[in-house]
Design an enzyme around this catalytic site. Structure first.
Site, short mmCIF file in Angstrom:
data_model
loop_
_atom_site.label_atom_id
_atom_site.label_comp_id
_atom_site.label_asym_id
_atom_site.label_seq_id
_atom_site.Cartn_x
_atom_site.Cartn_y
_atom_site.Cartn_z
N ASP A 195 -23.72 -3.58 16.68
CA ASP A 195 -24.66 -3.58 15.28
C ASP A 195 -26.26 -3.59 15.14
OD1 ASP A 195 -26.54 -3.27 12.59
OD2 ASP A 195 -26.24 -5.95 12.71
N MET A 249 -26.24 -8.40 18.44
CA MET A 249 -26.75 -7.32 18.42
C MET A 249 -27.27 -6.75 19.23
SD MET A 249 -27.17 -8.27 14.62
CE MET A 249 -28.68 -7.01 15.03
N SER A 251 -24.03 0.05 7.22
CA SER A 251 -25.46 -0.83 6.63
C SER A 251 -25.74 0.08 5.62
CB SER A 251 -26.19 -1.09 8.09
OG SER A 251 -26.93 -1.99 7.12
N ASP A 253 -26.53 -6.89 4.77
CA ASP A 253 -27.72 -7.28 5.79
C ASP A 253 -28.36 -8.28 4.85
OD1 ASP A 253 -27.04 -6.80 8.68
OD2 ASP A 253 -27.75 -4.58 7.58
N MET A 262 -29.60 -12.90 7.62
CA MET A 262 -30.07 -13.36 8.61
C MET A 262 -30.41 -14.48 8.19
SD MET A 262 -30.69 -9.67 10.21
CE MET A 262 -29.08 -8.46 8.85
N HIS A 306 -21.64 -2.80 5.32
CA HIS A 306 -22.13 -4.52 5.92
C HIS A 306 -23.03 -4.46 5.45
CE1 HIS A 306 -23.53 -6.65 9.15
NE2 HIS A 306 -24.12 -5.96 9.38
N HIS A 366 -24.07 -10.26 6.76
CA HIS A 366 -24.68 -10.36 8.02
C HIS A 366 -25.49 -11.18 7.65
CE1 HIS A 366 -27.41 -8.68 11.81
NE2 HIS A 366 -26.72 -10.14 11.53
N GLY A 368 -33.70 -7.17 12.12
CA GLY A 368 -34.67 -7.37 11.53
C GLY A 368 -34.86 -5.98 10.34
N PHE A 369 -35.04 -4.60 11.07
CA PHE A 369 -34.47 -3.45 10.15
C PHE A 369 -33.67 -2.11 10.57
CE2 PHE A 369 -38.90 -5.86 10.44
CZ PHE A 369 -39.32 -5.84 9.86
N GLY A 405 -32.60 1.51 12.07
CA GLY A 405 -33.87 2.84 12.41
C GLY A 405 -33.63 1.99 14.48
N MET A 420 -31.13 -11.24 4.70
CA MET A 420 -32.38 -11.86 5.05
C MET A 420 -33.01 -12.68 4.24
SD MET A 420 -33.73 -7.75 7.50
CE MET A 420 -32.09 -6.85 7.85
N GLY A 443 -28.74 0.50 16.30
CA GLY A 443 -29.00 1.84 17.14
C GLY A 443 -27.26 2.59 17.10
N GLY A 474 -25.82 2.51 10.40
CA GLY A 474 -26.49 2.39 8.83
C GLY A 474 -27.51 4.38 8.82
N SER A 475 -28.29 4.21 9.98
CA SER A 475 -28.80 4.58 9.96
C SER A 475 -28.21 6.68 10.42
CB SER A 475 -30.90 5.81 10.45
OG SER A 475 -30.46 4.82 11.46
C1 DX5 Z 1 -30.76 -4.87 11.94
C2 DX5 Z 1 -29.29 -4.77 11.10
C3 DX5 Z 1 -28.44 -4.00 11.02
C4 DX5 Z 1 -29.28 -2.72 10.94
C5 DX5 Z 1 -28.63 -1.36 11.02
O1 DX5 Z 1 -31.23 -6.19 11.50
O2 DX5 Z 1 -28.87 -5.81 10.95
O3 DX5 Z 1 -27.29 -3.94 10.33
O4 DX5 Z 1 -29.09 -1.84 8.86
O5 DX5 Z 1 -29.40 0.19 11.04
P1 DX5 Z 1 -29.35 1.19 12.28
O6 DX5 Z 1 -27.58 1.53 12.32
O7 DX5 Z 1 -29.70 2.16 11.95
O8 DX5 Z 1 -30.09 0.24 13.43
ZN ZN Z 2 -26.53 -6.58 10.14
#
Ligand code: DX5
Ligand code: ZN
Length: 220
Positions: free
Chosen positions: A176, A142, A9, A36, A69, A34, A67, A147-148, A150, A38, A178, A198-199
């Site tokens: 997607d 999901m 991500s 994101d 959102m 990926h 993706h 939204g975020f 981490g 928003m 965690g 992502g993180s």
């Molecule tokens: C959250 C995003 C994810 C996010 C995942 O709304 O859709 O794609 O970046 O990040 P991690 O892998 O850190 O949870």
């Molecule tokens: Zn995403």
């Protein structure tokens, strides 16, 4: 059979160096990037849109897994197609009546349609879109509130993945939120094959190791 797709991500990347970050992930073995998108309305955060996808597209041929959102996904189809998006995954919560038109337009613009659902949305809501005459080609489950980056993985979402995998043996099922070395086993054994991370990837000292670990878990 379904093939693994590992999709870092880019939300966790340094947006000021997006092209370099993207190439780094591809060199580390990523299949997809990926992205994101928003709108600060469907989710309480604002990220990137078509102009940034267009800029990134000039630097890479990679599959850009977008993706959406956003409250009005239909408004994004044409701009994102022109910008060079590959996949267009919208949220079922945002498309109550117009999903047939949305899928049709996504495909006619040369993109691959996917459907996503928030943790609180029942899995049954995506069935009609998967079973339609003109269906979506991926379901994104999901595993955090969108939204975020981490946030903590919600293992209770794996029931949705298991139900989907049983019903649709060859469907692309993406997870997607965690995902990382400590959560991949449960997601992979539930039946997910497209893994967004992502993180856990960007925060690792050696992202290549995390990417190959994620892939190995899906493959076995
Ligand atoms: C959250 C995003 C994810 C996010 C995942 O709304 O859709 O794609 O970046 O990040 P991690 O892998 O850190 O949870
Ligand atoms: Zn995403």
């Amino acid at each position: 059979a379904v093939t693994p797709k590992i999709a870092p991500s880019m939300l966790s990347s340094d947006f000021a160096n997006l092209a370099t970050e993207a190439q780094r992930m591809l060199d580390f073995g990523a299949d997809w990037l990926h992205m994101d998108i928003m709108d600060g309305h469907f989710v309480p955060n604002l990220t990137i849109g078509a102009p940034v996808i267009e800029s990134l597209r000039k630097h890479t041929k990679a599959y850009l897994d977008c993706h959406l959102m956003v409250t009005n996904p239909l408004d994004y189809v044409e701009p994102l197609a022109k910008a060079g998006a590959s996949g267009f995954t919208f949220h079922v919560e945002t498309a109550k009546n117009d999903w047939k038109e949305l899928i049709q337009r996504i495909k006619s613009h040369g993109m691959r349609p996917g459907i996503s659902l928030k943790p609180g949305t029942p899995i049954e809501e995506v069935f009609p879109l998967v079973e339609a005459e003109n269906p979506v080609e991926m379901v994104l489950v999901m595993t955090v509130e969108p939204g975020f980056g981490g946030q903590k993985f919600m293992p209770e979402m794996m029931d949705k993945v298991r139900i989907l995998r049983k019903k649709y043996p060859s469907l692309d099922i993406e997870v997607d939120g965690g995902l990382g070395p400590s959560t991949i086993e449960v997601a992979a054994s539930a039946g997910a094959n497209c893994i967004v991370a992502g993180s856990s990837v960007f925060g690792a000292p050696e992202p290549a190791q995390v990417i190959s670990m994620l892939r190995n878990s899906v493959e076995k």
